[in-house]
Write a protein that holds these residues in place. Structure first.
Motif, PDB file in Angstrom:
ATOM      1  N   GLU A   1       7.768  -1.961   6.653  1.00 50.55           N
ATOM      2  CA  GLU A   1       7.810  -0.753   5.836  1.00 50.55           C
ATOM      3  C   GLU A   1       7.882  -1.111   4.357  1.00 50.55           C
ATOM      4  OE1 GLU A   1      10.553   3.221   5.329  1.00 50.55           O
ATOM      5  OE2 GLU A   1      10.706   2.045   7.173  1.00 50.55           O
ATOM      6  N   GLY A   2       7.051  -0.463   3.581  1.00 46.57           N
ATOM      7  CA  GLY A   2       7.010  -0.705   2.146  1.00 46.57           C
ATOM      8  C   GLY A   2       5.965  -1.720   1.728  1.00 46.57           C
ATOM      9  N   PHE A   3       5.270  -2.310   2.697  1.00 52.99           N
ATOM     10  CA  PHE A   3       4.302  -3.360   2.388  1.00 52.99           C
ATOM     11  C   PHE A   3       3.259  -2.904   1.368  1.00 52.99           C
ATOM     12  CE2 PHE A   3       0.194  -5.371   2.972  1.00 52.99           C
ATOM     13  CZ  PHE A   3       0.511  -6.708   2.861  1.00 52.99           C
ATOM     14  N   PHE A   4       2.710  -1.696   1.556  1.00 53.69           N
ATOM     15  CA  PHE A   4       1.604  -1.252   0.710  1.00 53.69           C
ATOM     16  C   PHE A   4       1.972  -1.173  -0.766  1.00 53.69           C
ATOM     17  CE2 PHE A   4      -0.525   0.326   4.605  1.00 53.69           C
ATOM     18  CZ  PHE A   4      -1.734  -0.321   4.405  1.00 53.69           C
ATOM     19  N   TYR A   5       3.196  -0.861  -1.100  1.00 55.18           N
ATOM     20  CA  TYR A   5       3.561  -0.814  -2.513  1.00 55.18           C
ATOM     21  C   TYR A   5       4.305  -2.064  -2.975  1.00 55.18           C
ATOM     22  CZ  TYR A   5       8.224   0.763  -1.074  1.00 55.18           C
ATOM     23  OH  TYR A   5       9.458   0.859  -0.498  1.00 55.18           O
ATOM     24  N   LEU A   6       4.975  -2.776  -2.049  1.00 51.42           N
ATOM     25  CA  LEU A   6       5.697  -3.983  -2.445  1.00 51.42           C
ATOM     26  C   LEU A   6       4.776  -5.191  -2.599  1.00 51.42           C
ATOM     27  CD1 LEU A   6       8.943  -3.564  -0.337  1.00 51.42           C
ATOM     28  CD2 LEU A   6       8.720  -3.441  -2.828  1.00 51.42           C
TER      29      LEU A   6
END
Length: 160
Positions: free
Chosen positions: A42-47
């Motif tokens: 979770e959060g991969f796309f923005y992190l």
């Protein structure tokens, strides 16, 4: 009226702390790059792209501090071996088993260390009257503190 020009100061301690920053920034970039490659969840796309931004910021400080060191007559570390031997940051093998939070906590630790290094740089360069190097450390500390605040906020924690 004749103006007397003094010999330029050597800023020996400034050179030493700048070179420490060269080593530590180089290792910090490597640590963040590892998180960039090994993050999942979770959060991969923005992190994932955020890691690129962090590396770009550290690279900018690395270049400025290296060039300042050269301008003072110093010799910046420039090999992986030198970075590894001189840096106070430790690297560990990459792992897909780490959570996004664990990666971010590690990056917070890296930036927290850099803040401490920058504070040391501020004190040394102030003591030696090296205003140009002092400005570099001042800019870097402000950016690092903001990044720690933002990463800790992402982790659901207070700024400090």
């Amino acid at each position: 009226m004749k103006i007397t020009v003094n010999e330029l100061p050597t800023y020996e301690q400034s050179q030493a702390v700048l070179n420490q920053a060269v080593a530590d920034l180089s290792k910090a970039i490597s640590i963040i790059h590892q998180a960039h490659w090994y993050m999942r969840g979770e959060g991969f796309f923005y992190l994932h792209p955020k890691m690129d931004e962090l590396m770009d910021g550290l690279n900018a400080h690395l270049d400025e501090m290296s060039e300042r060191l050269i301008a003072l007559g110093g010799h910046p570390y420039s090999t992986l071996k030198e970075f590894d031997e001189a840096s106070n940051l430790e690297e560990v093998p990459g792992s897909y088993d780490k959570t996004m939070a664990e990666h971010l906590e590690r990056i917070v630790d890296v930036y927290t260390y850099l803040i401490s290094l920058y504070q040391t740089g501020l004190a040394i360069t102030d003591e030696e009257g090296d205003e140009a190097s002092n400005n570099l450390f001042s800019d870097a500390i402000g950016e690092a503190e903001k990044i720690v605040w933002m990463l800790r906020a992402e982790l659901g924690k207070a700024a400090r």
